[in-house]
Design an enzyme around this catalytic site. Sequence first.
Site, PDB file in Angstrom:
ATOM      1  N   ASP A 162      25.188  42.482  42.693  1.00  0.00           N
ATOM      2  CA  ASP A 162      24.054  43.256  43.213  1.00  0.00           C
ATOM      3  C   ASP A 162      22.976  43.378  42.133  1.00  0.00           C
ATOM      4  OD1 ASP A 162      25.552  44.331  45.753  1.00  0.00           O
ATOM      5  OD2 ASP A 162      26.872  44.652  44.047  1.00  0.00           O
ATOM      6  N   HIS A 190      29.637  48.786  46.031  1.00  0.00           N
ATOM      7  CA  HIS A 190      29.254  47.412  46.353  1.00  0.00           C
ATOM      8  C   HIS A 190      29.312  47.266  47.864  1.00  0.00           C
ATOM      9  CE1 HIS A 190      28.923  43.142  46.617  1.00  0.00           C
ATOM     10  NE2 HIS A 190      30.076  43.068  47.242  1.00  0.00           N
TER      11      HIS A 190
HETATM   12  P1  NAI Z   1      38.823  33.240  50.059  1.00  0.00           P
HETATM   13  O1  NAI Z   1      39.342  33.668  51.390  1.00  0.00           O
HETATM   14  O2  NAI Z   1      38.204  31.893  49.885  1.00  0.00           O
HETATM   15  O3  NAI Z   1      39.990  33.351  48.980  1.00  0.00           O
HETATM   16  C1  NAI Z   1      40.808  34.465  48.876  1.00  0.00           C
HETATM   17  C2  NAI Z   1      42.111  34.003  48.254  1.00  0.00           C
HETATM   18  O4  NAI Z   1      42.884  35.183  48.002  1.00  0.00           O
HETATM   19  C3  NAI Z   1      42.940  33.103  49.152  1.00  0.00           C
HETATM   20  O5  NAI Z   1      43.398  31.990  48.403  1.00  0.00           O
HETATM   21  C4  NAI Z   1      44.090  34.014  49.578  1.00  0.00           C
HETATM   22  O6  NAI Z   1      45.296  33.298  49.817  1.00  0.00           O
HETATM   23  C5  NAI Z   1      44.210  34.911  48.370  1.00  0.00           C
HETATM   24  N1  NAI Z   1      44.909  36.166  48.608  1.00  0.00           N
HETATM   25  C6  NAI Z   1      44.905  36.952  49.707  1.00  0.00           C
HETATM   26  N2  NAI Z   1      45.714  37.993  49.549  1.00  0.00           N
HETATM   27  C7  NAI Z   1      46.245  37.892  48.314  1.00  0.00           C
HETATM   28  C8  NAI Z   1      47.182  38.663  47.573  1.00  0.00           C
HETATM   29  N3  NAI Z   1      47.738  39.736  48.106  1.00  0.00           N
HETATM   30  N4  NAI Z   1      47.482  38.261  46.334  1.00  0.00           N
HETATM   31  C9  NAI Z   1      46.941  37.162  45.799  1.00  0.00           C
HETATM   32  N5  NAI Z   1      46.072  36.372  46.461  1.00  0.00           N
HETATM   33  C10 NAI Z   1      45.734  36.734  47.696  1.00  0.00           C
HETATM   34  O7  NAI Z   1      37.810  34.406  49.619  1.00  0.00           O
HETATM   35  P2  NAI Z   1      36.672  34.372  48.501  1.00  0.00           P
HETATM   36  O8  NAI Z   1      35.426  33.847  49.093  1.00  0.00           O
HETATM   37  O9  NAI Z   1      37.210  33.737  47.270  1.00  0.00           O
HETATM   38  O10 NAI Z   1      36.434  35.943  48.284  1.00  0.00           O
HETATM   39  C11 NAI Z   1      37.450  36.766  47.735  1.00  0.00           C
HETATM   40  C12 NAI Z   1      37.064  38.218  47.844  1.00  0.00           C
HETATM   41  O11 NAI Z   1      35.897  38.501  47.083  1.00  0.00           O
HETATM   42  C13 NAI Z   1      36.758  38.718  49.259  1.00  0.00           C
HETATM   43  O12 NAI Z   1      37.371  39.981  49.431  1.00  0.00           O
HETATM   44  C14 NAI Z   1      35.256  38.866  49.256  1.00  0.00           C
HETATM   45  O13 NAI Z   1      34.834  39.839  50.191  1.00  0.00           O
HETATM   46  C15 NAI Z   1      35.036  39.333  47.838  1.00  0.00           C
HETATM   47  N6  NAI Z   1      33.661  39.215  47.323  1.00  0.00           N
HETATM   48  C16 NAI Z   1      33.200  40.218  46.513  1.00  0.00           C
HETATM   49  C17 NAI Z   1      31.936  40.180  45.978  1.00  0.00           C
HETATM   50  C18 NAI Z   1      31.456  41.295  45.095  1.00  0.00           C
HETATM   51  O14 NAI Z   1      30.285  41.269  44.699  1.00  0.00           O
HETATM   52  N7  NAI Z   1      32.254  42.281  44.740  1.00  0.00           N
HETATM   53  C19 NAI Z   1      31.034  39.053  46.281  1.00  0.00           C
HETATM   54  C20 NAI Z   1      31.611  38.027  47.086  1.00  0.00           C
HETATM   55  C21 NAI Z   1      32.882  38.119  47.597  1.00  0.00           C
END
Ligand code: NAI
Length: 328
Positions: A162, A190
């Site tokens: 952000d 966030h």
């Molecule tokens: P993605 O769906 O591509 O990858 C998530 C990964 O986490 C998958 O490989 C999944 O198997 C794994 N996963 C799920 N539960 C798990 C657990 N209990 N233990 C270990 N691994 C687990 O998602 P992406 O795009 O990589 O995003 C990840 C997170 O980041 C989402 O929650 C998204 O909303 C968040 N995010 C946060 C931002 C921020 O500014 N704080 C910005 C962008 C995304």
Amino acid sequence: SKAPVRVAVTGAAGQIGYSLLFRIASGEMLGKDQPVILQLLDLPQAQKAVKGVMMELEDCAFPLLAGMVATDDPNVAFKDAQIALLVGARPRGPGMERKDLLTENAKIFTVQGAAIGQYADPNIKVLVVGNPCNTNAYIAMKTAEKFGRVNTKNFTGMLRLDHNRALSQLASKTGRSVSSLTKLVVWGNHSPTMYADYRFCLSNGDNVKALVNDDVWNSDVFLPTVGKRGAAIIEARGLSSAASAANAAIDHIRDWVLGSNGEWVTMGVPSDGSYGIPEGIIYGVPCITENGEYKVVKDLEIDAFSRERMTVTLNELLEEREGVKDLL
Ligand code: NAI
């Protein structure tokens, strides 16, 4: 040469992981002289994909990559970890209520908080990226606290994306370079309620609020653009922001470990009660980092408009805390 630092990364097979891991291994996060060991956590069904990412990491032949492990066991992933990036989370599925998202994630972050609390390095620095990241960080912190081993001040949530989004919008509005801008803050959660505040912001000594000189732009263009940027990326790309999220995570940890050189950086940190934010709530605040520690910038003047915005985003966090209290 330096001893390697153990860096745990969860969600290693995901989109953000794919941008993040290569940059950590290349030295962009902890410095070009700091070897790292990557401890990669993902779900059992993602282990094959994690192996693929590890094959690519090997194929980069990074001189600083001193070792890697892949596991589906949080107790293994966080063992002796000095840095943890908690990226993996349960995404919001079709028909899923906000409340369900909170409780599904609460289950993940209690398990990981317990693993960190028992097995990590006592001074571990934790950054939660997985959403809802402030409350997930709160849950992990509260759970880790029960074991009395780790420094729970070091549980943080990611507001840096952000912050970076706001910097970029301000640079284009004022025609100044991003690198000229200092003293920006993003207060709160966030989420679209976050409050990006450029009242203190300077560009080469000039006051940015005076340069912008447009309160309607602030409330009707700037704040909604920054607040809804995540949704705009999904709309345009068909996928949520990943490279920019990974970049922000690198910025957050790099500045925390290597120092911000007196500059302000926004971090979601457990409140010490300043600015009227209840203690322990993970809330975006301006920080200066030095010698591996963050200090909250205190005593900034909060005007009526800012107080109103800061209260809205605080209330959302209080509601989220209420939603998970039975699990803690
Ligand atoms: P993605 O769906 O591509 O990858 C998530 C990964 O986490 C998958 O490989 C999944 O198997 C794994 N996963 C799920 N539960 C798990 C657990 N209990 N233990 C270990 N691994 C687990 O998602 P992406 O795009 O990589 O995003 C990840 C997170 O980041 C989402 O929650 C998204 O909303 C968040 N995010 C946060 C931002 C921020 O500014 N704080 C910005 C962008 C995304």
